[in-house]
Motif scaffolding. Structure first.
Motif, PDB file in Angstrom:
ATOM      1  N   UNK A 288     100.917  91.143  -7.340  1.00 18.60           N
ATOM      2  CA  UNK A 288     100.924  91.277  -5.882  1.00 18.60           C
ATOM      3  C   UNK A 288      99.534  91.041  -5.294  1.00 18.60           C
ATOM      4  N   UNK A 289      98.497  91.393  -6.036  1.00 19.37           N
ATOM      5  CA  UNK A 289      97.139  91.144  -5.547  1.00 19.37           C
ATOM      6  C   UNK A 289      96.845  89.645  -5.506  1.00 19.37           C
ATOM      7  N   UNK A 290      97.238  88.944  -6.564  1.00 22.02           N
ATOM      8  CA  UNK A 290      97.032  87.484  -6.590  1.00 22.02           C
ATOM      9  C   UNK A 290      97.832  86.806  -5.490  1.00 22.02           C
ATOM     10  N   UNK A 291      99.082  87.252  -5.296  1.00 22.97           N
ATOM     11  CA  UNK A 291      99.929  86.633  -4.278  1.00 22.97           C
ATOM     12  C   UNK A 291      99.380  86.862  -2.875  1.00 22.97           C
ATOM     13  N   UNK A 292      98.896  88.066  -2.586  1.00 25.72           N
ATOM     14  CA  UNK A 292      98.326  88.336  -1.262  1.00 25.72           C
ATOM     15  C   UNK A 292      97.102  87.466  -1.000  1.00 25.72           C
TER      16      UNK A 292
END
Length: 487
Positions: A288-292
């Motif tokens: 989720x951090x990479x996607x954000x």
């Protein structure tokens, strides 16, 4: 010879069961090594899926999905909304899209967004968080939108291929020549190409296609921006007005503004495929951090190009802004640059079509694989060796279903070849339920947001405003589609 698969080796084919069993210990050892590096995960269905996606590949997938057919209609949308409404609408949709993508990326794992079980698709996340009733509604809207995006891409590709012919004709015979060409042949050619490209197994195998498509999208968006800027310089003035293009009546003006909002809505959200893209990412760091981070980069870049194409296109042509900036022929020269830009559009949409089709392929094939585990038609793979090419694995189900899907989207596009109206309908239909409502509701469940707290109130207000945008956009786009069909 039919190939049977070792479930531990992520669809790796074997010629017989014996050879598969001999490799089990090696596969287990390999899986332990990969698991220790964090690049793979043993999913519920028992298949070892190696996820090696990076921030770069994620941005490429997003840009391929977002910068597509919609960017070419933004000058027309800006011309309908005017110099204040157009740019403000673009910025508002950008902010809403980022908020939506951030909420949805936290739903990739449940119940915890970092260590919970993976939801490999949008519909899986809805099922886990909201239950079966919401799942049926979400599935219907999601796959309708995915199919619609494929139809829109067929229309856009044919329009661009036709534009290349028209551009050459105008260059040779003059701008007043009767250069008229049909769309159907180009749609059929694009469909034939997609039948071949659709044999790419899944998202994990198409990073190269997304990278090429993203480069093409940057290229033609930059050309559109450059041509609009040059046209403004040539004119010596900025065309357009605060209120946009005048209409014959207030009702007609409202229909056009509503349709413009639908077109902008189509140009932005990629929520329906966000979790499928996120499922390709390796961890750590948390997906989720990479996607954000990827969403912020991609949305910032696309918004810059959207504002440039929309505003400079309107500034160049004012009330005569074409519905499709590069194929509506506000631009005639240099004809070779117009041809090159349209060729880039075609190459980009080859990848864009796959970005929106792979989730449909995956859910149908996964369901049939579980429904008929002993069927050779569903589960067997065959090697096909073509001259001068590496061996290709073919699966009967994949070949038949994906071919039928491409044929159906191409056929519908032939029946309804209306660019702006189709984009408006699809954008409005997709925007509120899939980009706003479901992500907000899942976020409430995931983060246990209590009613009437500040965050609950803000997100509920956002959802209601976006519902109004969807309603008016859908009304205006349907009115435009009906008018275009009757005229």
């Amino acid at each position: 010879m039919a190939k049977q698969q070792n479930p531990l080796c992520d669809n790796t084919p074997y010629t017989d069961i014996a050879s598969c069993k001999k490799t089990d210990s090696m596969a287990v050892q390999q899986s332990l090594e990969l698991a220790s590096s964090g690049s793979c995960n043993d999913d519920v269905d028992g298949k070892l899926v190696i996820r090696d996606g990076t921030l770069f590949s994620c941005v490429a997938h997003i840009i391929t999905a977002v910068i597509g057919a919609g960017v070419l209609s933004l000058a027309w949308s800006t011309s309908q909304l005017g110099w204040i409404g157009g740019p403000v609408a673009l910025l508002c949709f950008a902010i809403i899209t980022y908020v939506s993508s951030s909420l949805l990326s936290d739903c990739y794992r449940s119940p915890d967004s970092v260590t919970g079980k993976r939801n490999r698709s949008y519909i899986e996340a809805v099922r886990v968080n909201l239950g079966e009733t919401h799942t049926w509604v979400c599935g219907l809207l999601q796959y309708l939108s995915l199919c619609g995006a494929g139809i829109a891409y067929v229309i856009t590709t044919a329009t661009s291929m036709r534009a290349i012919q028209r551009s050459n004709c105008y260059h040779e015979k003059g701008h007043q020549a009767a250069c008229s060409y049909g769309d159907s042949l180009y749609m059929l050619l694009f469909g034939a190409l997609q039948i071949v490209v659709s044999q790419i197994p899944d998202f994990h195998n198409m990073e190269w296609l997304s990278v090429v498509a993203a480069i093409m999208s940057f290229t033609y968006a930059f050309i559109g921006f450059g041509l609009g800027f040059a046209k403004v310089i040539e004119n010596g003035e900025i065309h357009g007005s605060i209120t946009g293009v005048p209409a014959s009546s207030v009702a007609n003006k409202l229909w056009l503004c509503f349709q413009a909002l639908g077109d902008i809505a189509f140009a932005y959200p990629y929520s329906i495929i966000l979790l499928e893209i996120q499922d390709t990412l390796k961890s750590p760091p948390a997906e989720n951090k990479t996607m954000k981070k990827a969403s912020m980069i991609a949305i910032f870049v696309t918004t810059f190009f959207y504002l440039c194409c929309g505003c400079f296109g309107y500034a160049a042509f004012g009330n005569n802004t074409p519905g499709n900036l590069l194929t509506g022929f506000g631009f005639y020269e240099p004809y070779w640059l117009i041809d090159f830009a349209n060729a880039c559009i075609v190459l980009h949409l080859v990848g864009g079509y796959q970005i929106y089709s792979q989730p449909v392929f995956a859910v149908v094939e996964r369901w049939l694989g579980k429904k008929f585990p002993n069927s050779g038609f569903v589960n067997n793979f065959y090697n096909l060796k073509l001259p001068f090419l590496p061996p290709v694995q073919l699966n009967p189900l994949r070949l038949c279903f994906r071919t039928a899907y491409v044929v159906s989207t191409t056929g519908i596009a032939v029946l309804f070849p209306y660019f702006n109206q189709v984009l408006g309908v699809l954008g409005a239909l997709n925007f509120w339920p899939l980009a706003i409502y479901f992500p907000v509701e899942m976020y409430f469940i995931q983060k246990k947001i209590r009613p009437w707290t500040r965050k609950w109130f803000v997100l509920r207000t956002l959802s209601f405003v976006c519902l109004l945008v969807t309603v008016v956009g859908l009304i205006g786009s349907f009115e435009g589609l009906i008018s275009a069909k009757l005229s």
